[in-house]
Design a protein around this motif. Structure first.
Motif, PDB file in Angstrom:
ATOM      1  N   MET A 209      31.862  -4.863 -11.270  1.00  0.00           N
ATOM      2  CA  MET A 209      30.826  -4.653 -10.299  1.00  0.00           C
ATOM      3  C   MET A 209      29.571  -4.173 -11.018  1.00  0.00           C
ATOM      4  N   ALA A 210      28.436  -4.724 -10.635  1.00  0.00           N
ATOM      5  CA  ALA A 210      27.173  -4.393 -11.271  1.00  0.00           C
ATOM      6  C   ALA A 210      26.685  -3.020 -10.820  1.00  0.00           C
ATOM      7  N   PHE A 211      25.890  -2.417 -11.675  1.00  0.00           N
ATOM      8  CA  PHE A 211      25.314  -1.120 -11.364  1.00  0.00           C
ATOM      9  C   PHE A 211      24.235  -1.292 -10.300  1.00  0.00           C
ATOM     10  N   ASN A 212      24.297  -0.486  -9.253  1.00  0.00           N
ATOM     11  CA  ASN A 212      23.310  -0.547  -8.182  1.00  0.00           C
ATOM     12  C   ASN A 212      22.478   0.727  -8.238  1.00  0.00           C
ATOM     13  N   SER A 213      21.251   0.595  -8.739  1.00  0.00           N
ATOM     14  CA  SER A 213      20.426   1.785  -8.902  1.00  0.00           C
ATOM     15  C   SER A 213      19.997   2.372  -7.558  1.00  0.00           C
ATOM     16  N   ASP A 214      19.915   1.545  -6.511  1.00  0.00           N
ATOM     17  CA  ASP A 214      19.545   2.070  -5.198  1.00  0.00           C
ATOM     18  C   ASP A 214      20.605   3.038  -4.682  1.00  0.00           C
ATOM     19  N   THR A 215      21.857   2.682  -4.853  1.00  0.00           N
ATOM     20  CA  THR A 215      22.946   3.564  -4.434  1.00  0.00           C
ATOM     21  C   THR A 215      22.959   4.833  -5.269  1.00  0.00           C
ATOM     22  N   TYR A 216      22.709   4.693  -6.559  1.00  0.00           N
ATOM     23  CA  TYR A 216      22.652   5.851  -7.448  1.00  0.00           C
ATOM     24  C   TYR A 216      21.582   6.832  -6.974  1.00  0.00           C
ATOM     25  N   HIS A 217      20.376   6.330  -6.717  1.00  0.00           N
ATOM     26  CA  HIS A 217      19.282   7.196  -6.293  1.00  0.00           C
ATOM     27  C   HIS A 217      19.518   7.762  -4.893  1.00  0.00           C
ATOM     28  N   ALA A 218      20.151   7.001  -4.028  1.00  0.00           N
ATOM     29  CA  ALA A 218      20.475   7.501  -2.692  1.00  0.00           C
ATOM     30  C   ALA A 218      21.442   8.669  -2.788  1.00  0.00           C
ATOM     31  N   ASN A 219      22.479   8.521  -3.590  1.00  0.00           N
ATOM     32  CA  ASN A 219      23.456   9.599  -3.755  1.00  0.00           C
ATOM     33  C   ASN A 219      22.845  10.820  -4.437  1.00  0.00           C
ATOM     34  N   LYS A 220      22.011  10.569  -5.449  1.00  0.00           N
ATOM     35  CA  LYS A 220      21.358  11.662  -6.167  1.00  0.00           C
ATOM     36  C   LYS A 220      20.443  12.447  -5.235  1.00  0.00           C
ATOM     37  N   SER A 221      19.686  11.762  -4.397  1.00  0.00           N
ATOM     38  CA  SER A 221      18.787  12.430  -3.461  1.00  0.00           C
ATOM     39  C   SER A 221      19.566  13.204  -2.403  1.00  0.00           C
ATOM     40  N   ALA A 222      20.652  12.648  -1.925  1.00  0.00           N
ATOM     41  CA  ALA A 222      21.470  13.348  -0.925  1.00  0.00           C
ATOM     42  C   ALA A 222      22.081  14.613  -1.519  1.00  0.00           C
ATOM     43  N   ARG A 223      22.578  14.533  -2.749  1.00  0.00           N
ATOM     44  CA  ARG A 223      23.135  15.722  -3.409  1.00  0.00           C
ATOM     45  C   ARG A 223      22.072  16.806  -3.567  1.00  0.00           C
ATOM     46  N   ALA A 224      20.870  16.395  -3.952  1.00  0.00           N
ATOM     47  CA  ALA A 224      19.775  17.362  -4.114  1.00  0.00           C
ATOM     48  C   ALA A 224      19.449  18.021  -2.776  1.00  0.00           C
ATOM     49  N   ALA A 225      19.455  17.242  -1.707  1.00  0.00           N
ATOM     50  CA  ALA A 225      19.162  17.793  -0.378  1.00  0.00           C
ATOM     51  C   ALA A 225      20.221  18.817   0.016  1.00  0.00           C
ATOM     52  N   TYR A 226      21.493  18.485  -0.185  1.00  0.00           N
ATOM     53  CA  TYR A 226      22.563  19.413   0.170  1.00  0.00           C
ATOM     54  C   TYR A 226      22.513  20.693  -0.672  1.00  0.00           C
ATOM     55  N   GLU A 227      22.134  20.572  -1.950  1.00  0.00           N
ATOM     56  CA  GLU A 227      22.017  21.753  -2.801  1.00  0.00           C
ATOM     57  C   GLU A 227      20.877  22.654  -2.332  1.00  0.00           C
ATOM     58  N   GLN A 228      19.758  22.066  -1.932  1.00  0.00           N
ATOM     59  CA  GLN A 228      18.631  22.866  -1.460  1.00  0.00           C
ATOM     60  C   GLN A 228      18.954  23.556  -0.140  1.00  0.00           C
ATOM     61  N   ILE A 229      19.670  22.865   0.734  1.00  0.00           N
ATOM     62  CA  ILE A 229      20.090  23.491   1.992  1.00  0.00           C
ATOM     63  C   ILE A 229      21.048  24.653   1.700  1.00  0.00           C
ATOM     64  N   ALA A 230      21.933  24.476   0.740  1.00  0.00           N
ATOM     65  CA  ALA A 230      22.861  25.549   0.381  1.00  0.00           C
ATOM     66  C   ALA A 230      22.103  26.754  -0.167  1.00  0.00           C
ATOM     67  N   ARG A 231      21.072  26.516  -0.993  1.00  0.00           N
ATOM     68  CA  ARG A 231      20.264  27.620  -1.509  1.00  0.00           C
ATOM     69  C   ARG A 231      19.552  28.352  -0.377  1.00  0.00           C
ATOM     70  N   ALA A 232      18.981  27.580   0.558  1.00  0.00           N
ATOM     71  CA  ALA A 232      18.279  28.190   1.692  1.00  0.00           C
ATOM     72  C   ALA A 232      19.236  29.016   2.544  1.00  0.00           C
TER      73      ALA A 232
END
Length: 68
Positions: free
Chosen positions: A1-24
């Motif tokens: 399966m080929a690397f899908n950079s859109d999925t990578y960036h979507a997951n990375k952004s979601a993880r960052a959002a959840y981490e910021q909510i946890a900090r708040a």
């Protein structure tokens, strides 16, 4: 399966959002018991705003279609 950079960036952004909510949430919890600094309490709204931006970015990347 080929690397899908859109999925990578979507997951990375979601993880960052959840981490910021946890900090708040952590700052809010510590503020309720009187252990947070004043400058941290002021940061809560900024962290939530950044989390919203990251989640919107995640949803944008998820909406992109891969052409065959």
């Amino acid at each position: 399966m080929a690397f899908n950079s859109d999925t990578y960036h979507a997951n990375k952004s979601a993880r960052a959002a959840y981490e910021q909510i946890a900090r708040a949430k952590d700052i809010k919890r510590r503020a309720a018991i009187g252990e947070a600094y004043a400058w941290e309490i002021e940061r809560i709204s900024t962290l939530v705003q950044y989390a919203r931006w990251d989640m919107h970015r995640s949803l944008f990347y998820r909406s992109l279609k891969v052409s065959p």
